[in-house]
Design an enzyme around this catalytic site. Structure first.
Site, PDB file in Angstrom:
ATOM      1  CD  GLN A   1      39.654  53.512  37.576  1.00 27.01           C
ATOM      2  OE1 GLN A   1      40.759  52.677  38.105  1.00 27.01           O
ATOM      3  NE2 GLN A   1      38.751  51.593  37.486  1.00 27.01           N
TER       4      GLN A   1
ATOM      5  CB  SER B   1      33.588  53.206  43.184  1.00 24.28           C
ATOM      6  OG  SER B   1      33.154  51.454  42.913  1.00 24.28           O
TER       7      SER B   1
ATOM      8  CD  GLU C   1      40.162  48.575  39.537  1.00 27.66           C
ATOM      9  OE1 GLU C   1      39.199  48.927  40.244  1.00 27.66           O
ATOM     10  OE2 GLU C   1      40.718  48.267  38.560  1.00 27.66           O
TER      11      GLU C   1
END
Length: 374
Positions: free
Chosen positions: A103, A138, A221
């Site tokens: 993301q 991440s 999320e």
């Protein structure tokens, strides 16, 4: 829950009997990775059927493919707003974890205030030229594809003029640099985009309407990050900590006993909130801001669990690999190393996926009806 002779259970058990140890691709093609998605990627399952699928997966000893950002965040956004070509190209490999996603949202000066992002995407013929920097991405070093927010209308108000893109991570001009955290692990990265060219067709939804899609992604999320495990839905729970202490003979210190009771109660509150969410979905109620409530509570709960585990280890808690019961936890429980890792990782819980302050603003505005944060 439906009984054992429910025909949906029988059908699933028959399939698992015919497919022992199914691959990620087989699970995806059967619709079992995200059963609530519409066909052909899911089963269009209602909440009760989703719970049945989860139970039958556990019964068969089958784990879904690991692709948290792709399955949990990017995929639902593509289902919601992607073109048919985008869905056909990306969804099945995403569900099967054949392609891992990341993301590309946060920036050095645009984290909690994400709408202040400055990464630019300018149209040059039939390509978008992207210039900017992302941070705290991440698994960017492992990802094949990213979801990218970039500003396409620089003169528009900050919540407008943002567009949402699919960004293959092997595109020339992308540089990924590791950010090693204090656990010693490397999950986070900073990503530099230098004249990165994306096809026009990689735009998701309408140009300049990316903020509305970002909210879809962020809502998913926050649901993903508020699961039962203490570390963003992963790792041990308060019940696991209580079980480890019980198996080691209990604890005599009255203050630690009281703290242990407190974290267990927090875990029960979160479990009941999850059941309320499931019950509301089964009843057909629309989703509300409960994801922010759960995440705000779950993040601090995770820190409380890990801090207590460290304190229970006494002086050993200063050592890497120490746990709450000094290695006498029962066989099959979480290893001591996860507790020391979790203590070092837990400060990130109240920052990642929207800070606790942001979550409280959402709760204040959408639940309590208070004025918008200036």
């Amino acid at each position: 829950m439906p009984p054992d002779d429910d025909p949906r259970r029988a059908e699933l058990r028959s399939w698992f009997a015919d497919h022992p140890g199914p691959t990620g691709r087989q699970l995806a093609e059967r619709g079992l990775v995200a059963p609530h998605w519409p066909a052909p990627w899911g089963l269009g399952a209602d909440p009760t059927f989703q719970l049945v699928v989860d139970e039958e997966l556990r019964r068969a000893g089958v784990r879904r493919p690991e692709n948290t950002i792709g399955i949990g965040w990017a995929g639902p956004t593509l289902v919601h707003a992607g073109t048919e070509e985008q869905k056909e190209r990306y969804l099945l490999p995403l569900l099967a974890a054949d392609e891992i996603w990341c993301q590309l949202f946060s920036e050095p000066s645009a984290g909690s205030d994400l709408a202040s992002l400055t990464t630019r995407a300018e149209l040059d013929g039939d390509e978008w030229v992207v210039q900017g920097q992302k941070v705290w991405t991440s698994y960017a070093h492992q990802a094949d594809v990213g979801i990218l927010l970039a500003r396409t209308e620089p003169d528009a108000p900050k919540h407008q003029g943002i567009s949402y893109f699919i960004c293959p991570m092997d595109t020339p001009g992308i540089t990924v640099r590791p950010l090693v955290d204090m656990t010693g692990a490397h999950a986070f990265n900073e990503v530099f985009l230098d004249e990165v060219r994306l096809p026009y067709a990689n735009l998701v939804g309408d140009r300049g309407q990316g903020w509305s899609l970002a909210k879809v992604t962020l809502a998913n999320e926050r649901v993903s990050l508020s699961g039962s495990g203490a570390l963003w839905g992963m790792g041990p729970t308060a019940d696991d900590l209580v079980a480890a202490v019980r198996a080691s003979g209990g604890i005599d210190d009255p203050l630690l006993r009281q703290r242990l009771a407190a974290v267990w109660m927090e875990g029960e509150i979160l479990r009941l909130l999850r059941l309320r969410t499931v019950s509301a979905a089964v009843a057909g109620a629309p989703p509300g801001p409960e994801a922010s409530v759960r995440k705000a509570l779950a993040d601090e709960h995770g820190q409380n669990i890990m801090g207590l585990a460290r304190d229970m280890a006494g002086a050993d808690g200063m050592l890497s690999g120490s746990g709450p019961t000094s290695g006498v936890a029962p066989t099959g429980s979480w290893p001591d190393a996860i507790w020391s890792f979790g203590f070092l990782f837990s400060p990130a819980l109240t920052i990642g996926g929207g800070t606790s302050e942001v979550q409280r603003n959402i709760i204040a505005e959408r639940t309590l009806g208070l004025p918008h944060d200036p």
